[in-house]
Design a protein around this motif. Structure first.
Motif, short mmCIF file in Angstrom:
data_model
loop_
_atom_site.label_atom_id
_atom_site.label_comp_id
_atom_site.label_asym_id
_atom_site.label_seq_id
_atom_site.Cartn_x
_atom_site.Cartn_y
_atom_site.Cartn_z
N GLU A 9 6.77 -0.70 -7.17
CA GLU A 9 7.57 0.74 -6.40
C GLU A 9 6.56 2.13 -5.91
O GLU A 9 5.34 1.51 -6.33
N VAL A 10 6.84 2.60 -5.15
CA VAL A 10 6.12 3.68 -4.85
C VAL A 10 7.16 4.69 -4.97
O VAL A 10 8.03 5.08 -4.66
N ASP A 11 6.20 6.06 -6.26
CA ASP A 11 6.71 7.13 -5.99
C ASP A 11 6.87 8.45 -4.57
O ASP A 11 5.22 8.89 -4.83
N VAL A 14 4.71 11.37 -4.91
CA VAL A 14 3.85 11.61 -5.93
C VAL A 14 2.65 11.33 -4.57
O VAL A 14 1.26 11.98 -4.45
N CYS A 15 3.14 10.07 -3.50
CA CYS A 15 2.68 9.33 -2.41
C CYS A 15 1.71 11.38 -1.63
O CYS A 15 2.77 11.71 -0.69
N ILE A 16 0.59 10.57 -0.76
CA ILE A 16 0.65 12.00 0.14
C ILE A 16 0.59 11.77 1.68
O ILE A 16 -0.15 12.49 2.25
N GLY A 17 0.83 9.93 1.40
CA GLY A 17 1.15 9.50 2.98
C GLY A 17 -0.71 8.76 4.07
O GLY A 17 -0.66 9.38 4.57
N SER A 18 -1.55 9.13 2.89
CA SER A 18 -3.21 8.66 3.41
C SER A 18 -2.48 7.58 3.74
O SER A 18 -3.96 7.18 5.27
N GLY A 19 -1.59 6.20 3.97
CA GLY A 19 -1.72 5.12 4.21
C GLY A 19 -2.33 4.15 3.87
O GLY A 19 -2.25 2.99 5.00
N MET A 20 -3.36 4.56 2.86
CA MET A 20 -4.03 2.91 3.15
C MET A 20 -3.38 1.86 2.29
O MET A 20 -3.85 0.90 2.68
N CYS A 21 -2.07 2.56 1.23
CA CYS A 21 -1.57 0.92 1.67
C CYS A 21 -0.96 0.38 2.89
O CYS A 21 -1.50 -1.17 2.81
N ALA A 22 -0.55 1.03 3.80
CA ALA A 22 0.13 0.40 4.59
C ALA A 22 -0.68 -0.47 5.55
O ALA A 22 -1.00 -0.91 5.87
N GLU A 30 4.92 0.15 4.12
CA GLU A 30 4.96 0.41 4.67
C GLU A 30 5.15 2.63 5.23
O GLU A 30 5.72 2.86 4.12
N LEU A 31 4.57 3.24 6.21
CA LEU A 31 4.97 4.10 5.80
C LEU A 31 6.27 4.36 6.97
O LEU A 31 6.77 4.22 8.05
N VAL A 32 6.92 5.35 5.79
CA VAL A 32 8.12 5.95 6.34
C VAL A 32 8.76 7.83 6.33
O VAL A 32 8.43 7.86 5.00
N ARG A 35 5.90 9.34 4.41
CA ARG A 35 5.53 8.24 2.69
C ARG A 35 6.14 6.11 2.40
O ARG A 35 6.22 6.59 3.50
N SER A 36 5.12 6.16 1.98
CA SER A 36 4.65 5.08 2.31
C SER A 36 6.15 3.85 1.07
O SER A 36 6.70 4.76 0.12
N ARG A 37 6.27 3.06 1.80
CA ARG A 37 7.42 2.21 0.28
C ARG A 37 7.40 1.11 0.23
O ARG A 37 6.59 0.33 1.19
N CYS A 56 -4.78 3.26 -4.30
CA CYS A 56 -4.28 4.89 -3.35
C CYS A 56 -4.64 5.83 -4.13
O CYS A 56 -5.12 5.79 -5.24
N PRO A 57 -4.63 6.53 -3.59
CA PRO A 57 -5.67 8.03 -4.46
C PRO A 57 -4.94 8.90 -5.40
O PRO A 57 -5.65 9.63 -6.16
N VAL A 58 -3.74 9.08 -6.04
CA VAL A 58 -2.96 9.41 -6.41
C VAL A 58 -2.36 8.79 -7.48
O VAL A 58 -1.05 8.99 -7.86
N GLU A 59 -2.35 7.81 -6.83
CA GLU A 59 -1.96 6.09 -8.05
C GLU A 59 -0.07 6.93 -8.41
O GLU A 59 0.21 6.61 -9.01
N ALA A 60 0.02 6.66 -6.95
CA ALA A 60 1.58 6.75 -6.88
C ALA A 60 2.06 5.00 -6.89
O ALA A 60 3.85 4.93 -6.85
N ILE A 61 1.46 4.08 -7.11
CA ILE A 61 1.67 2.55 -6.76
C ILE A 61 1.81 2.18 -7.76
O ILE A 61 1.02 1.82 -8.80
N LEU A 62 3.34 1.89 -8.60
CA LEU A 62 3.22 1.13 -10.37
C LEU A 62 4.00 -0.52 -9.65
O LEU A 62 4.21 -0.85 -8.93
#
Ligand code: SF4
Length: 76
Positions: A9-11, A14-22, A30-32, A35-37, A56-62
């Motif tokens: 899950e991505v919150d 909380v996500c700041i859209g850094s794009g690091m995960c994608a 993916e960024l939509v 924001r990531s999802r 993830c810099p803001v721990e938005a990924i669970l």
């Protein structure tokens, strides 16, 4: 961890859209609208997913284990 299934899950609040995960795990995120999802809500266990969650810099990924619900990332 072979055979495990994980819930991803991505919150988006909380996500700041850094794009690091994608960028590091494009098969999973993916960024939509900036924001990531997750591309898939449930995945086979994969280090790429954990790596993305941990970086993830803001721990938005669970990431949780299916069945037990055990939280794998972010580390508690
Ligand atoms: S790494 Fe974290 S903050 Fe950056 S896009 Fe992914 S979920 Fe959002």
């Amino acid at each position: 961890m072979s055979g495990q299934r994980w819930l991803v899950e991505v919150d988006r609040d909380v996500c700041i859209g850094s794009g690091m995960c994608a960028g590091s795990a494009p098969a999973f995120f993916e960024l939509v609208d900036g924001r990531s999802r997750p591309l898939h809500g449930e995945v086979d266990a994969d280090d790429e997913v954990l790596g993305a969650a941990e970086s993830c810099p803001v721990e938005a990924i669970l990431v949780r284990e299916v069945g037990t619900g055990r939280q794998l990332a972010p580390e508690e």
